[in-house]
Design an enzyme around this catalytic site. Structure first.
Site, PDB file in Angstrom:
ATOM      1  N   HIS A  96       0.866  -1.203  -0.074  1.00 42.88           N
ATOM      2  CA  HIS A  96       0.004   0.121  -0.023  1.00 42.88           C
ATOM      3  C   HIS A  96       0.827   1.413  -0.087  1.00 42.88           C
ATOM      4  CE1 HIS A  96       0.536  -0.287   4.408  1.00 42.88           C
ATOM      5  NE2 HIS A  96       0.612   0.908   4.447  1.00 42.88           N
ATOM      6  N   ASP A 153       0.184  -7.692   1.364  1.00 43.66           N
ATOM      7  CA  ASP A 153       0.591  -6.222   1.446  1.00 43.66           C
ATOM      8  C   ASP A 153       1.958  -6.238   1.666  1.00 43.66           C
ATOM      9  OD1 ASP A 153      -0.099  -3.585   1.258  1.00 43.66           O
ATOM     10  OD2 ASP A 153      -0.287  -3.497   3.667  1.00 43.66           O
ATOM     11  N   GLY A 179       3.353   6.441   8.310  1.00 43.89           N
ATOM     12  CA  GLY A 179       4.902   6.494   7.872  1.00 43.89           C
ATOM     13  C   GLY A 179       5.735   5.423   8.278  1.00 43.89           C
ATOM     14  N   ASN A 180       5.254   4.619   9.470  1.00 47.13           N
ATOM     15  CA  ASN A 180       6.094   3.590   9.627  1.00 47.13           C
ATOM     16  C   ASN A 180       5.996   2.279   8.744  1.00 47.13           C
ATOM     17  OD1 ASN A 180       5.918   4.683  12.831  1.00 47.13           O
ATOM     18  ND2 ASN A 180       7.999   3.606  12.414  1.00 47.13           N
ATOM     19  N   SER A 181       4.653   2.323   8.099  1.00 38.26           N
ATOM     20  CA  SER A 181       4.496   1.372   7.147  1.00 38.26           C
ATOM     21  C   SER A 181       5.541   0.851   6.173  1.00 38.26           C
ATOM     22  CB  SER A 181       3.254   1.480   6.277  1.00 38.26           C
ATOM     23  OG  SER A 181       2.246   1.845   6.905  1.00 38.26           O
ATOM     24  N   LEU A 185      -7.524 -24.328  -4.715  1.00 41.27           N
ATOM     25  CA  LEU A 185      -8.810 -25.219  -5.125  1.00 41.27           C
ATOM     26  C   LEU A 185      -9.882 -24.432  -5.852  1.00 41.27           C
ATOM     27  CD1 LEU A 185      -8.811 -27.171  -1.732  1.00 41.27           C
ATOM     28  CD2 LEU A 185      -8.069 -28.058  -3.815  1.00 41.27           C
ATOM     29  N   GLY A 186     -10.060 -23.393  -5.721  1.00 44.65           N
ATOM     30  CA  GLY A 186     -11.154 -22.772  -6.649  1.00 44.65           C
ATOM     31  C   GLY A 186     -12.374 -22.648  -5.812  1.00 44.65           C
TER      32      GLY A 186
END
Length: 384
Positions: A123, A153, A225-227, A282-283
Site C-alpha cells: 500500500h 500487502d 509513515g512506519n508502514s 482449489l477454487g
C-alpha cells in the site's frame, strides 16, 4: 574487690556475645523466623533484571538498513471547483479541463540484501509513478518495483548502489509474548525514529486487513509513515515488517501489527524468482460450520467448513466437490477454520495432489484434487 568483679564479668560478656552470634546465624533455634527465604529469593530478583539497560547496540545494527520512501504519482484533478458541480456537469457534460499535479506520500522500507532488494508494504508503493529511497547515510536514489503481493500487502523494490547495508534476519517463529520489540521507521515524515515495546500477541488473523493474515501484535508505537519499516528484537535482528495500526485517532494507541519475517521472506523470494507469489488454489469459497449447521448435518462436536461457492472448471469442481459439502479435513489436517485451511492449500505447490475428506448427505467421501495456481487478485481501479 573491684578487680574481682571486673574479672568475673568477662565470662558473662563472652556468653552474651556468643548468644547473639548464635541467634543471628541460627534464629530458628530460639523460635525466630529464618532468613533463608530472603537469601534464596535474591538471585531470582537479580535474574529478572538481566536485560540490557540500553538498546543502542541493537539500533546501531538495524537502523542503517531501514530506509525512507518518498513516492509520487500524477493524478488528474479538475482545474476549478465549478466543474465538480453536478448541475454544471449536467449541462456541459464531463469534458471539463483537467490538470495534473504530483502527490507525495511517506513510508519506510528495509534493505534485505547487499544487492539492494528492499521489502516494504504494497500500500506504500501502489500507484506510484516514482519511488525515491533515502538511506540513513544521506544517499538517495530511485527504486524500481520488482513485484508486489496485495494479498499479504508486501512489495519488493530494487536499488543500485554500492556498499549497501543489509539487515540481519531473525526468526519470527521463535518470538514470545513479552519479548522486547523495537519499531524503526519514518513516522509522519519527521525522520528515522525508534520506538520500543513488547510483543503483545502472535498469530493475529481475521482482522480484515489482508487475505493472508498471521500478524505479530506489538505495543511499540507505530504511526503513519512506519508502514514497511522494521520490527526488530533486542539484538537488532529483523522479526517483522510493520504494516498497520488499530487506531480511532489516526495515531498510535498501542496496537500495531507486523508481518512475520518468515512469511515476508517467503513472499520476497517468490517475487524475485517468479515475478509473483506462487500459491496453491482449489477454487472454492467456504463458510464456517455453525452449531445449527453442524446439528443439521449430524456433525456436532466435529470440525468442518462448508463449501459455499465453487469456481467453474476449477480444481475443486474437477475433483467432484459440490456446493453444500462439508470439508472435514485436507491432507489429514482437520478443517475447523476456513482461513487456516485455505492458507494450508496456498502453501501447497500447484500440480501437487491433495486428499480431501467431505461429508455429503450424511456420508463421508474421500476426494483427491490436483492443486491449481491461484490467480492474481483483480486490480483495484483508482478514481480519477
Amino acid at each position: 574487690m573491684l578487680k574481682a568483679l571486673r574479672f568475673s564479668g568477662w565470662p558473662l560478656l563472652a556468653g552474651v556475645l556468643i548468644a547473639l552470634l548464635i541467634i543471628q546465624r541460627y534464629p530458628q533455634w530460639v523460635g525466630l523466623p529464618s532468613l533463608d527465604v530472603n537469601l534464596q529469593q535474591a538471585p531470582q530478583t537479580t535474574s529478572v533484571q538481566q536485560g540490557p539497560v540500553s538498546y543502542a547496540d541493537a539500533v546501531v545494527i538495524a537502523a542503517p538498513a531501514v530506509v525512507n520512501l518518498y513516492t509520487t504519482k500524477v493524478i488528474n484533478k479538475t482545474s476549478h471547483p465549478l466543474f465538480e458541480d453536478p448541475q454544471f456537469r449536467r449541462f456541459f457534460g464531463d469534458n471539463s479541463p483537467k490538470q495534473k499535479r504530483m502527490e507525495s506520500s511517506l513510508g519506510s522500507g528495509v534493505i534485505m540484501s547487499p544487492e539492494g532488494y528492499i521489502l516494504t508494504n504494497n500500500h506504500v508503493t501502489t500507484g506510484a509513478d516514482q519511488i525515491v529511497v533515502a538511506l540513513k547515510d544521506g544517499r538517495e536514489t530511485l527504486a524500481r518495483v520488482i513485484g508486489s503481493d496485495p494479498e499479504t500487502d508486501l512489495a519488493v523494490l530494487k536499488i543500485d548502489l554500492k556498499n549497501l547495508p543489509s539487515i540481519t534476519i531473525g526468526r519470527s517463529d521463535n518470538i514470545r509474548i513479552g519479548d522486547v520489540a523495537l519499531a524503526i521507521g519514518n513516522p509522519f515524515g519527521v525522520g528515522q525514529t525508534v520506538t520500543m515495546g513488547i510483543i503483545s500477541a502472535t498469530g493475529r488473523n481475521q482482522l480484515g486487513l489482508n487475505n493472508y493474515e498471521d500478524f505479530i501484535q506489538t505495543d511499540a508505537a507505530i504511526n503513519p509513515g512506519n508502514s514497511g519499516g522494521a520490527l526488530v528484537d533486542a539484538n537488532g535482528n529483523l522479526t517483522g515488517i510493520n504494516t498497520a495500526i488499530f487506531s480511532k485517532s489516526g495515531g498510535s494507541q498501542g496496537i500495531g501489527f507486523a508481518i512475520p519475517i518468515k512469511l515476508a521472506t517467503e513472499v520476497m523470494k517468490s517475487i524475485i524468482e517468479h515475478g509473483q507469489v506462487i500459491r496453491g488454489w482449489l477454487g472454492i469459497e467456504v463458510q464456517p460450520l455453525t452449531q445449527e449447521l453442524a446439528e443439521s448435518f449430524g456433525l456436532s462436536g466435529r470440525p468442518g467448513i462448508v463449501v459455499a461457492g465453487i469456481f467453474r472448471d476449477g480444481p475443486a469442481q474437477k475433483a467432484g466437490l459440490q456446493l453444500g459439502d462439508v470439508i472435514l479435513s485436507i491432507d489429514g489436517e482437520p478443517a475447523g477454520d476456513g482461513r487456516r485451511s485455505m492458507n494450508q492449500v496456498a502453501r501447497i505447490k500447484p500440480t501437487d495432489k491433495v486428499a480431501i475428506q467431505v461429508m455429503r448427505n450424511g456420508k463421508e467421501i474421500k476426494l483427491t484434487a490436483e492443486v491449481g495456481l491461484r490467480p492474481p487478485p483483480a486490480p483495484v481501479k483508482e478514481e480519477e
